[in-house]
Design an enzyme around this catalytic site. Structure first.
Site, PDB file in Angstrom:
ATOM      1  N   ASP A 205       0.824  -1.215   0.000  1.00 38.22           N
ATOM      2  CA  ASP A 205       0.000   0.000   0.000  1.00 38.22           C
ATOM      3  C   ASP A 205       0.859   1.268   0.000  1.00 38.22           C
ATOM      4  OD1 ASP A 205      -1.344  -2.296   1.096  1.00 38.22           O
ATOM      5  OD2 ASP A 205      -2.948  -1.002   1.800  1.00 38.22           O
TER       6      ASP A 205
ATOM      7  N   HIS B 297      -1.110   4.484  -0.503  1.00 37.40           N
ATOM      8  CA  HIS B 297      -2.135   5.354   0.101  1.00 37.40           C
ATOM      9  C   HIS B 297      -1.831   6.848  -0.005  1.00 37.40           C
ATOM     10  CE1 HIS B 297      -5.275   2.792   1.543  1.00 37.40           C
ATOM     11  NE2 HIS B 297      -4.432   1.976   2.163  1.00 37.40           N
TER      12      HIS B 297
ATOM     13  N   ASP C 130      -4.030  -0.353  -3.440  1.00 40.06           N
ATOM     14  CA  ASP C 130      -4.201   0.786  -2.521  1.00 40.06           C
ATOM     15  C   ASP C 130      -3.156   1.867  -2.780  1.00 40.06           C
ATOM     16  OD1 ASP C 130      -6.303  -0.649  -1.509  1.00 40.06           O
ATOM     17  OD2 ASP C 130      -5.703  -0.504   0.581  1.00 40.06           O
TER      18      ASP C 130
ATOM     19  N   ASP D 264      -6.185   7.189  -1.703  1.00 33.31           N
ATOM     20  CA  ASP D 264      -7.015   7.367  -0.504  1.00 33.31           C
ATOM     21  C   ASP D 264      -6.171   7.604   0.744  1.00 33.31           C
ATOM     22  OD1 ASP D 264      -9.548   7.320  -1.602  1.00 33.31           O
ATOM     23  OD2 ASP D 264      -9.856   5.179  -1.285  1.00 33.31           O
ATOM     24  N   ARG D 265      -6.778   8.311   1.680  1.00 35.64           N
ATOM     25  CA  ARG D 265      -6.187   8.694   2.974  1.00 35.64           C
ATOM     26  C   ARG D 265      -5.076   9.723   2.814  1.00 35.64           C
ATOM     27  NH1 ARG D 265      -8.243   6.115   7.305  1.00 35.64           N
ATOM     28  NH2 ARG D 265      -9.340   4.161   6.965  1.00 35.64           N
TER      29      ARG D 265
ATOM     30  N   ASN E  41      -8.454  -2.917  -2.454  1.00 38.62           N
ATOM     31  CA  ASN E  41      -9.840  -2.630  -2.073  1.00 38.62           C
ATOM     32  C   ASN E  41     -10.154  -1.127  -2.149  1.00 38.62           C
ATOM     33  OD1 ASN E  41      -8.078  -2.530   0.351  1.00 38.62           O
ATOM     34  ND2 ASN E  41      -9.951  -1.943   1.413  1.00 38.62           N
ATOM     35  N   HIS E  42      -9.108  -0.272  -2.169  1.00 41.93           N
ATOM     36  CA  HIS E  42      -9.344   1.174  -2.286  1.00 41.93           C
ATOM     37  C   HIS E  42      -9.392   1.648  -3.740  1.00 41.93           C
ATOM     38  CE1 HIS E  42      -9.550   2.980   1.759  1.00 41.93           C
ATOM     39  NE2 HIS E  42      -9.047   1.808   2.100  1.00 41.93           N
TER      40      HIS E  42
ATOM     41  N   HIS F 291      -3.780  -8.333  -3.327  1.00 41.11           N
ATOM     42  CA  HIS F 291      -3.826  -7.285  -2.313  1.00 41.11           C
ATOM     43  C   HIS F 291      -4.293  -7.816  -0.956  1.00 41.11           C
ATOM     44  CE1 HIS F 291      -4.113  -3.338  -0.547  1.00 41.11           C
ATOM     45  NE2 HIS F 291      -5.337  -3.650  -0.136  1.00 41.11           N
TER      46      HIS F 291
ATOM     47  N   ARG G 135     -12.908  -7.006   9.258  1.00 43.44           N
ATOM     48  CA  ARG G 135     -13.272  -5.817   8.480  1.00 43.44           C
ATOM     49  C   ARG G 135     -14.743  -5.796   8.092  1.00 43.44           C
ATOM     50  NH1 ARG G 135      -8.309  -3.739   6.229  1.00 43.44           N
ATOM     51  NH2 ARG G 135      -6.613  -5.228   6.448  1.00 43.44           N
TER      52      ARG G 135
ATOM     53  N   HIS H 269      -2.375  -4.737   2.343  1.00 45.12           N
ATOM     54  CA  HIS H 269      -3.687  -4.532   2.961  1.00 45.12           C
ATOM     55  C   HIS H 269      -3.671  -4.255   4.464  1.00 45.12           C
ATOM     56  CE1 HIS H 269      -8.022  -4.815   2.854  1.00 45.12           C
ATOM     57  NE2 HIS H 269      -8.124  -6.025   3.321  1.00 45.12           N
TER      58      HIS H 269
END
Length: 489
Positions: free
Chosen positions: A233, A235, A262, A265-266, A294-295, A343, A391, A418
């Site tokens: 990730d 991110h 990923d 995001d964030r 997943n993002h 992922h 999750r 992840h």
């Protein structure tokens, strides 16, 4: 809990007092952002006295912070069961539902909060924001049923986009990404400049065409004595991405990379990250690989900042085009027929083959269950067997599940991402399940290191490089995220 408490369901005064102490101690760890330690201590409080709604409510909040949305949901619901008037329980559950993209259920809980606290401005604002999302989704669903939605890619007219004389940034050469373009782009972004929209759109259209031609499972051949790098990730942490390239070299035909989902995001430099990665994909299409995370989905992007960032830096149309591109990202990569990289993780059944993964229809938003969902969302667990996901999506799988999958498919081990890990990586399941996470000091709060894996084609043995976060411009994580999530990250 004492024997007496177990029989009567009521803790002794001593147990109740000890539970309170554990809660107070947990609160201090929570304030210091040590959420895992806080969870451990809230759990001890619950073991001593399981009838206090606040213990579950507080642990739910800590689970939200660690992205264990399934556990957060369960705890919030338990807190509400214990005390129907515990307003924070509804807040926590609404946050968990939001994080899972279950907006209608979140709206119901926000409605309860506003009725309980009619003068609470924050509650009203959150109810209003959530209501807007629910209406927007209903409208979009109605439109997509009414008309066969055209590809955004087909509606882009690059010829109509002029390059202004004052633009001094990177330029594509004859519409193509070159090494000079990528070197210029890296520095341009480092100095917080924006790539011209014409070039940005061109990159998206070209990279979409590349991904459309790839299968859902991509096979990669790594020659003997050749190095190959796997990153987890990112991110939106652009300056940490640049640090990876400084530590390990820029991507090239002799320095291939796989980025394992990923990308966005964030972190609030997601646009810079994704165009840098897509640029390298176009420059070295057979030596630079990207897996969907997943993002890389519309719901996550709407909640965690990417959608807002693209709209702020470009247009709503471009945000929709990104969704189209992400739908074509491969779901997994197999290295030398020996290592599978995805992922999230493995599956809710034991008979899944590589061929089955290869045949997944991936051109869509991730479903709530099935192989595609599990590839993006699942996590390993130390216990044998399987368990419901912490999750709330995917499954948790034990070492026996990993072993069976590897045996069935003739593989040595799996690599996945992840999950934040203190050192940036973790080796589990007797060395057969490796996690790599490449975003150090995740969200500017977690204090973790980042890592990447290097291996060579001959022995495929994983080597780990771990590193700390580097400074970045003063733009906070989640700067573009939905305001409903301000109390999560």
């Amino acid at each position: 809990m004492s024997a007496n408490a177990e029989i009567t369901g009521v803790p002794s005064p001593e147990d109740a007092a000890r539970a309170e102490k554990f809660k107070e101690e947990a609160n201090e760890y929570f304030k210091n952002q040590d959420y895992n330690k806080a969870i451990e201590l809230y759990t001890k409080a619950i073991e001593l006295n399981n009838s206090v709604a606040v213990y579950y409510g507080n642990r739910s909040f800590a689970y939200l912070k660690t992205e264990c949305f399934g556990y957060a949901l369960t705890d919030a619901s338990r807190a509400i069961e214990l005390d129907r008037n515990y307003v924070k329980g509804y807040y926590r559950r609404a946050a968990a539902y939001m994080s899972l993209g279950k907006f209608k259920l979140a709206l119901k809980d926000f409605d309860t909060v506003t009725k309980a606290r009619p003068n609470d401005k924050d509650a009203k604002a959150k109810y209003s924001e959530c209501s807007k999302i629910v209406k927007k989704l209903a409208f979009e669903k109605a439109i997509s049923v009414e008309e066969n939605k055209k590809n955004i890619a087909d509606s882009i007219n690059l010829d109509a986009m002029a390059i202004e004389d004052e633009y001094t940034g990177p330029k594509l050469e004859d519409g193509k990404v070159t090494l000079k373009f990528m070197q210029d782009l890296i520095e341009w972004y480092r100095n917080q400049n924006k790539l011209h929209r014409k070039y940005a759109y061109k990159i998206l259209l070209d990279v979409k065409a590349w991904f459309m031609a790839q299968p859902s499972l991509v096979d990669i051949v790594i020659p003997d004595n050749s190095k190959f790098t796997i990153c987890g990730d990112i991110h939106g942490q652009y300056y940490d991405l640049l640090n990876v390239f400084e530590l390990n070299g820029l991507p090239s035909e002799t320095n291939p990379y796989l980025f394992n989902g990923d990308f966005v995001d964030r972190g609030s430099f997601s646009v810079e990250c994704i165009f840098t990665l897509f640029g390298f994909k176009l420059l070295y299409p057979n030596h630079f690989f990207m897996s969907r995370g997943n993002h890389e989905s519309a719901t996550m992007n709407q909640m965690y900042g990417f959608d807002g960032e693209v709209k702020a830096k470009y247009t709503a149309q471009m945000a929709e085009l990104f969704t189209e591109v992400y739908n074509w990202l491969p779901l997994a990569h197999c290295l030398n027929n020996r290592v599978l990289v995805m992922h999230g993780g493995l599956f809710s059944r034991d008979d899944v083959t590589l061929q089955e993964i290869r045949e997944i229809n991936r051109n869509r938003q991730p479903p709530d269950d099935g192989l595609m969902c599990e590839l993006l969302w699942s996590d390993p667990q130390p216990q044998l067997g399987r368990a419901p996901s912490k999750r709330g999506v995917g499954v948790q799988f034990g070492p026996d599940v990993t072993q069976k999958f590897l045996l069935l498919n003739g593989l040595d081990y799996i690599v996945r991402s992840h999950e934040v890990k203190n050192d940036g990586y973790e080796v589990a399941h007797d060395g057969k399940c490796i996690t790599v996470f490449s975003a150090p000091n995740y969200c500017d709060t977690m204090g973790n290191r980042g890592a990447f894996i290097t291996l060579n084609g001959k022995d495929m043995k994983p080597n780990f490089t771990s590193y700390v976060a580097v400074p970045h411009p003063n733009v906070k994580p989640m700067a573009y995220a939905n305001s409903l999530l301000n109390f999560i990250c």
